[in-house]
Design a protein around this motif. Structure first.
Motif, PDB file in Angstrom:
ATOM      1  N   THR A  37       0.839  -1.205   0.000  1.00 16.39           N
ATOM      2  CA  THR A  37       0.000   0.000   0.000  1.00 16.39           C
ATOM      3  C   THR A  37       0.870   1.250   0.000  1.00 16.39           C
ATOM      4  OG1 THR A  37      -1.788  -1.150   1.132  1.00 16.39           O
ATOM      5  CG2 THR A  37      -1.798   1.243   1.249  1.00 16.39           C
ATOM      6  N   ALA A  38       1.934   1.249   0.794  1.00 10.57           N
ATOM      7  CA  ALA A  38       2.857   2.390   0.802  1.00 10.57           C
ATOM      8  C   ALA A  38       3.513   2.555  -0.571  1.00 10.57           C
ATOM      9  CB  ALA A  38       3.915   2.197   1.885  1.00 10.57           C
ATOM     10  N   ASP A  39       3.908   1.437  -1.186  1.00  9.25           N
ATOM     11  CA  ASP A  39       4.509   1.494  -2.526  1.00  9.25           C
ATOM     12  C   ASP A  39       3.507   2.014  -3.557  1.00  9.25           C
ATOM     13  OD1 ASP A  39       6.830   0.468  -1.448  1.00  9.25           O
ATOM     14  OD2 ASP A  39       6.489  -1.581  -2.194  1.00  9.25           O
ATOM     15  N   LYS A  40       2.248   1.579  -3.428  1.00  6.93           N
ATOM     16  CA  LYS A  40       1.207   2.013  -4.355  1.00  6.93           C
ATOM     17  C   LYS A  40       0.983   3.517  -4.243  1.00  6.93           C
ATOM     18  CE  LYS A  40      -3.160   0.934  -3.538  1.00  6.93           C
ATOM     19  NZ  LYS A  40      -4.459   0.228  -3.490  1.00  6.93           N
ATOM     20  N   LEU A  41       0.922   4.024  -3.025  1.00  4.96           N
ATOM     21  CA  LEU A  41       0.715   5.461  -2.839  1.00  4.96           C
ATOM     22  C   LEU A  41       1.891   6.272  -3.384  1.00  4.96           C
ATOM     23  CD1 LEU A  41      -0.917   5.438   0.698  1.00  4.96           C
ATOM     24  CD2 LEU A  41      -2.036   5.848  -1.508  1.00  4.96           C
ATOM     25  N   ALA A  42       3.098   5.769  -3.187  1.00  2.15           N
ATOM     26  CA  ALA A  42       4.272   6.460  -3.716  1.00  2.15           C
ATOM     27  C   ALA A  42       4.250   6.468  -5.248  1.00  2.15           C
ATOM     28  CB  ALA A  42       5.551   5.794  -3.209  1.00  2.15           C
ATOM     29  N   ALA A  43       3.885   5.343  -5.848  1.00  2.00           N
ATOM     30  CA  ALA A  43       3.804   5.268  -7.312  1.00  2.00           C
ATOM     31  C   ALA A  43       2.711   6.193  -7.847  1.00  2.00           C
ATOM     32  CB  ALA A  43       3.544   3.830  -7.749  1.00  2.00           C
ATOM     33  N   LEU A  44       1.602   6.278  -7.138  1.00  2.00           N
ATOM     34  CA  LEU A  44       0.529   7.184  -7.558  1.00  2.00           C
ATOM     35  C   LEU A  44       0.981   8.641  -7.495  1.00  2.00           C
ATOM     36  CD1 LEU A  44      -2.592   5.501  -5.942  1.00  2.00           C
ATOM     37  CD2 LEU A  44      -2.158   5.842  -8.385  1.00  2.00           C
ATOM     38  N   ARG A  45       1.711   9.000  -6.444  1.00  2.00           N
ATOM     39  CA  ARG A  45       2.236  10.367  -6.347  1.00  2.00           C
ATOM     40  C   ARG A  45       3.172  10.671  -7.527  1.00  2.00           C
ATOM     41  NH1 ARG A  45       1.881   9.286  -0.845  1.00  2.00           N
ATOM     42  NH2 ARG A  45       3.979   8.442  -0.730  1.00  2.00           N
ATOM     43  N   ARG A  46       4.020   9.690  -7.870  1.00  2.00           N
ATOM     44  CA  ARG A  46       4.926   9.888  -9.015  1.00  2.00           C
ATOM     45  C   ARG A  46       4.140  10.023 -10.315  1.00  2.00           C
ATOM     46  NH1 ARG A  46       8.593   5.402  -9.791  1.00  2.00           N
ATOM     47  NH2 ARG A  46       9.313   6.641 -11.534  1.00  2.00           N
ATOM     48  N   ALA A  47       3.092   9.202 -10.480  1.00  2.00           N
ATOM     49  CA  ALA A  47       2.291   9.260 -11.701  1.00  2.00           C
ATOM     50  C   ALA A  47       1.552  10.595 -11.808  1.00  2.00           C
ATOM     51  CB  ALA A  47       1.301   8.098 -11.732  1.00  2.00           C
ATOM     52  N   GLU A  48       1.063  11.095 -10.675  1.00  2.00           N
ATOM     53  CA  GLU A  48       0.358  12.379 -10.680  1.00  2.00           C
ATOM     54  C   GLU A  48       1.276  13.534 -11.072  1.00  2.00           C
ATOM     55  OE1 GLU A  48      -1.181  12.504  -6.724  1.00  2.00           O
ATOM     56  OE2 GLU A  48      -3.031  11.461  -7.272  1.00  2.00           O
ATOM     57  N   SER A  49       2.550  13.414 -10.762  1.00  2.00           N
ATOM     58  CA  SER A  49       3.482  14.505 -11.068  1.00  2.00           C
ATOM     59  C   SER A  49       4.196  14.312 -12.411  1.00  2.00           C
ATOM     60  CB  SER A  49       4.512  14.643  -9.946  1.00  2.00           C
ATOM     61  OG  SER A  49       5.330  13.489  -9.878  1.00  2.00           O
ATOM     62  N   ALA A  50       3.839  13.258 -13.143  1.00  2.00           N
ATOM     63  CA  ALA A  50       4.484  12.989 -14.435  1.00  2.00           C
ATOM     64  C   ALA A  50       4.072  14.042 -15.462  1.00  2.00           C
ATOM     65  CB  ALA A  50       4.112  11.597 -14.932  1.00  2.00           C
ATOM     66  N   GLN A  51       4.932  14.254 -16.422  1.00  2.00           N
ATOM     67  CA  GLN A  51       4.663  15.197 -17.500  1.00  2.00           C
ATOM     68  C   GLN A  51       3.481  14.699 -18.343  1.00  2.00           C
ATOM     69  OE1 GLN A  51       6.212  18.127 -18.048  1.00  2.00           O
ATOM     70  NE2 GLN A  51       7.280  17.755 -16.130  1.00  2.00           N
ATOM     71  N   PRO A  52       2.688  15.618 -18.878  1.00  2.00           N
ATOM     72  CA  PRO A  52       1.589  15.210 -19.764  1.00  2.00           C
ATOM     73  C   PRO A  52       2.111  14.369 -20.926  1.00  2.00           C
ATOM     74  CG  PRO A  52       1.422  17.540 -19.223  1.00  2.00           C
ATOM     75  CD  PRO A  52       2.749  17.058 -18.693  1.00  2.00           C
ATOM     76  N   GLY A  53       1.364  13.354 -21.273  1.00  2.00           N
ATOM     77  CA  GLY A  53       1.745  12.478 -22.375  1.00  2.00           C
ATOM     78  C   GLY A  53       2.563  11.274 -21.952  1.00  2.00           C
ATOM     79  N   VAL A  54       3.053  11.260 -20.723  1.00  2.00           N
ATOM     80  CA  VAL A  54       3.860  10.138 -20.231  1.00  2.00           C
ATOM     81  C   VAL A  54       2.966   8.973 -19.823  1.00  2.00           C
ATOM     82  CG1 VAL A  54       5.446   9.415 -18.387  1.00  2.00           C
ATOM     83  CG2 VAL A  54       5.745  11.630 -19.509  1.00  2.00           C
ATOM     84  N   ILE A  55       1.760   9.288 -19.371  1.00  2.00           N
ATOM     85  CA  ILE A  55       0.832   8.273 -18.867  1.00  2.00           C
ATOM     86  C   ILE A  55      -0.160   7.922 -19.972  1.00  2.00           C
ATOM     87  CG2 ILE A  55      -0.896   7.757 -17.110  1.00  2.00           C
ATOM     88  CD1 ILE A  55       1.926   8.167 -15.972  1.00  2.00           C
ATOM     89  N   ALA A  56      -0.161   6.668 -20.401  1.00  2.00           N
ATOM     90  CA  ALA A  56      -1.085   6.202 -21.430  1.00  2.00           C
ATOM     91  C   ALA A  56      -2.433   5.876 -20.796  1.00  2.00           C
ATOM     92  CB  ALA A  56      -0.513   4.963 -22.118  1.00  2.00           C
ATOM     93  N   ALA A  57      -3.489   6.421 -21.352  1.00  2.00           N
ATOM     94  CA  ALA A  57      -4.833   6.249 -20.799  1.00  2.00           C
ATOM     95  C   ALA A  57      -5.243   4.776 -20.738  1.00  2.00           C
ATOM     96  CB  ALA A  57      -5.837   7.048 -21.619  1.00  2.00           C
TER      97      ALA A  57
END
Length: 115
Positions: A37-57
């Motif tokens: 759960t801690a790892d998941k929250l950390a990964a979500l924080r990183r994904a939220e701060s990623a540059q636009p276009g880095v995250i595929a819908a």
């Protein structure tokens, strides 16, 4: 943190955390569940701060479904624990409300039998 994890794509880290969470739920491993759960929250924080276009819908949608499936497992475990506690006489079987009808009052343990 090693260099490989530092450059890992946020969704790769999220997928790894969701896989670990599922294993922890299936194995009834509380420590692994808390770590994932801690790892998941950390990964979500990183994904939220990623540059636009880095995250595929499409990829994000697949991970959302995986997280939802883990939520179903977690809910099932919670119901199983609640059932066991009720049958052991440790908690009331219904929700508990205070004198004003507001939720949040603490359930009282009750003895279901005379021993």
């Amino acid at each position: 943190m090693n260099a490989a994890l530092a450059i890992e794509h946020p969704l790769e880290a999220l997928e790894r955390a969701l896989d670990a969470e599922r294993r922890a739920l299936l194995d009834n491993d509380v420590d692994a569940l808390l770590a994932s759960t801690a790892d998941k929250l950390a990964a979500l924080r990183r994904a939220e701060s990623a540059q636009p276009g880095v995250i595929a819908a499409e990829r994000l949608e697949a991970l959302r479904l995986q997280n939802q499936a883990n939520g179903v497992l977690l809910s099932r475990r919670r119901r199983e624990v609640g059932w066991a506690l009720r049958h052991l006489g440790r908690i009331e079987s219904t929700g508990v409300y205070d004198s004003r009808g507001q939720p949040g009052a603490r359930p009282q343990a009750r003895c279901l039998g005379v021993g």
